[in-house]
Design a protein around this motif. Structure first.
Motif, mmCIF file in Angstrom:
data_model
loop_
_atom_site.group_PDB
_atom_site.id
_atom_site.type_symbol
_atom_site.label_atom_id
_atom_site.label_comp_id
_atom_site.label_asym_id
_atom_site.label_seq_id
_atom_site.Cartn_x
_atom_site.Cartn_y
_atom_site.Cartn_z
ATOM 1 N N GLN A 110 0.847 -1.192 0.000
ATOM 2 C CA GLN A 110 0.000 0.000 0.000
ATOM 3 C C GLN A 110 0.888 1.250 0.000
ATOM 4 N N GLY A 111 0.506 2.206 -0.810
ATOM 5 C CA GLY A 111 1.278 3.446 -0.872
ATOM 6 C C GLY A 111 2.356 3.415 -1.931
ATOM 7 N N SER A 112 2.582 2.242 -2.532
ATOM 8 C CA SER A 112 3.634 2.132 -3.540
ATOM 9 C C SER A 112 3.264 2.900 -4.815
ATOM 10 N N GLY A 113 1.959 3.137 -4.986
ATOM 11 C CA GLY A 113 1.506 3.816 -6.202
ATOM 12 C C GLY A 113 0.824 2.845 -7.141
ATOM 13 N N LYS A 114 0.426 1.711 -6.612
ATOM 14 C CA LYS A 114 -0.129 0.617 -7.425
ATOM 15 C C LYS A 114 -1.397 1.034 -8.183
ATOM 16 N N THR A 115 -2.363 1.599 -7.446
ATOM 17 C CA THR A 115 -3.629 1.953 -8.098
ATOM 18 C C THR A 115 -3.417 3.027 -9.167
ATOM 19 N N GLY A 276 5.412 11.092 -11.814
ATOM 20 C CA GLY A 276 4.527 12.135 -11.295
ATOM 21 C C GLY A 276 3.170 11.562 -10.956
ATOM 22 N N GLU A 277 2.310 12.402 -10.395
ATOM 23 C CA GLU A 277 1.003 11.906 -9.975
ATOM 24 C C GLU A 277 0.014 11.817 -11.125
ATOM 25 N N HIS A 278 0.285 12.546 -12.213
ATOM 26 C CA HIS A 278 -0.686 12.568 -13.306
ATOM 27 C C HIS A 278 -0.635 11.320 -14.174
HETATM 28 P P1 GDP Z 1 -1.391 2.281 -3.678
HETATM 29 O O1 GDP Z 1 -1.757 2.310 -2.237
HETATM 30 O O2 GDP Z 1 -0.164 1.458 -3.910
HETATM 31 O O3 GDP Z 1 -2.504 1.895 -4.581
HETATM 32 O O4 GDP Z 1 -0.910 3.752 -4.047
HETATM 33 P P2 GDP Z 1 -1.663 4.964 -4.780
HETATM 34 O O5 GDP Z 1 -1.816 4.677 -6.214
HETATM 35 O O6 GDP Z 1 -2.864 5.313 -3.992
HETATM 36 O O7 GDP Z 1 -0.548 6.097 -4.661
HETATM 37 C C1 GDP Z 1 -0.092 6.594 -3.422
HETATM 38 C C2 GDP Z 1 0.322 8.038 -3.626
HETATM 39 O O8 GDP Z 1 1.453 8.109 -4.467
HETATM 40 C C3 GDP Z 1 -0.761 8.887 -4.292
HETATM 41 O O9 GDP Z 1 -0.781 10.146 -3.671
HETATM 42 C C4 GDP Z 1 -0.279 9.002 -5.738
HETATM 43 O O10 GDP Z 1 -0.724 10.185 -6.371
HETATM 44 C C5 GDP Z 1 1.218 9.010 -5.544
HETATM 45 N N1 GDP Z 1 1.981 8.544 -6.721
HETATM 46 C C6 GDP Z 1 1.837 7.399 -7.433
HETATM 47 N N2 GDP Z 1 2.754 7.317 -8.426
HETATM 48 C C7 GDP Z 1 3.506 8.449 -8.354
HETATM 49 C C8 GDP Z 1 4.637 8.948 -9.109
HETATM 50 O O11 GDP Z 1 5.164 8.348 -10.056
HETATM 51 N N3 GDP Z 1 5.128 10.166 -8.712
HETATM 52 C C9 GDP Z 1 4.587 10.855 -7.659
HETATM 53 N N4 GDP Z 1 5.140 12.025 -7.342
HETATM 54 N N5 GDP Z 1 3.558 10.403 -6.946
HETATM 55 C C10 GDP Z 1 3.009 9.225 -7.270
#
Ligand code: GDP
Length: 296
Positions: A110-115, A276-278
């Protein structure tokens, strides 16, 4: 240390070696020690760094290089090759084919950016004419489905999930079946990243994978996790057959070394990076241009 700094430190070490009047054992060792220090500071695993140093010394045998040989060039090339080798497990990952249904399962903490990465991956392919779809098999985290739904809606990508069903395996299977019937060619399954106990998370990943039989399992990793990357990646690899890695948040102050460790732990290539986030801040990852850029 951010990646650019790592590249800078390695380039400086090579430059210093190149500036020496005579390249002997001492000069080569100094250069390799500098590179070792830079890699360790960037959180690359000690074992990998040691291997790299040994390999370069094996390739660059100064005694065997006749006077006419361009030692500088040979050493530079060996360093470049070894860095590439650290990032290239030697076999490409499964590549989905447009028009033919492929199931791609995403795993990671969780938090890795998976979704976010699931949507980026879908969006990237959609722009190239694919028909992707997203399945939310994360029933553990409240809000996971809403997040995926929001992302998918924004990108106009079909999605599947449930607010009430608590069995991730069931949702994953139903989602995959639904989108196969709709002739989607890239069915992306987002999974849970957290559980009450770690063992339960890995067991869930194993069950989802067994039930959906994915063509590719992608391990998503936050580039800033550093030394923890190796163990984390290995733990996922032991539960499901990870075949590719996506490293996220490369735009941040990541040390970057974790990516090298994830490749080593999963023996799988990095295929994309998140910058990035986009939705469109997502790049194809190619080893050689990346290392060239790293070394300036
Ligand atoms: P999950 O818990 O693994 O599903 O993670 P999320 O997809 O919810 O992402 C967690 C946070 O990381 C969110 O605030 C995203 O916008 C951010 N995030 C994801 N990928 C990137 C990236 O490549 N760069 C940056 N700066 N933020 C990212």
């Amino acid at each position: 240390m951010v990646l650019a700094q790592l590249g800078g430190s390695i380039s400086r070490a090579i430059q210093q070696m190149s500036n020496a009047t005579i390249i002997d054992e001492k000069v080569l060792n100094e250069c390799l020690n500098e590179i070792t220090r830079a890699l360790l500071q960037a959180d690359v695993q000690f074992k990998l760094v040691r291997e790299m140093q040994t390999n370069i010394k094996k390739i660059v045998n100064l005694d065997d290089l006749a006077a006419g040989h361009n030692k500088r060039r040979i050493i530079q090339q060996a360093i470049f090759n070894e860095l590439c080798k650290m990032l290239d497990p030697g076999k490409p990952s499964f590549t989905p084919k447009k028009g033919k249904p492929s199931v791609i399962m995403f795993v990671g903490l969780q938090g890795s950016g998976k979704t976010t990465t699931c949507t980026k991956y879908a969006y990237y392919h959609q722009k190239k004419g694919w028909k992707p779809a997203l399945v939310c098999a994360d029933t553990f985290r409240a809000g996971a489905f809403d997040q995926l739904k929001q992302n998918a809606t924004k990108a106009k990508i079909p999605f599947y999930g449930s607010y009430t069903e608590s069995d991730p395996v069931r949702i994953a299977v139903e989602g995959v079946e639904t989108f196969k019937k709709e002739n989607c060619d890239l069915i992306i399954v987002d999974t849970s990243g957290r559980h009450k106990q770690e063992a339960a998370l890995f067991e869930e990943m194993r069950q989802v994978s067994e039930a959906t039989n994915p063509d590719l399992v992608i391990f998503v990793m936050d580039s800033s996790i550093g030394q923890a990357a190796f163990d984390q990646a290995q733990a996922f690899k032991q539960s499901v057959s990870v075949g590719a890695v996506i490293v996220t948040k490369m735009d941040g102050h990541a040390k970057g070394g974790g990516a090298l460790s994830a490749v080593a732990a999963t023996k799988s290539p990095v295929i994309f990076i998140g910058t990035g986030e986009h939705m469109d801040e997502f790049e194809v990852f190619d080893v050689k241009p990346f290392v060239s850029r790293l070394l300036g």
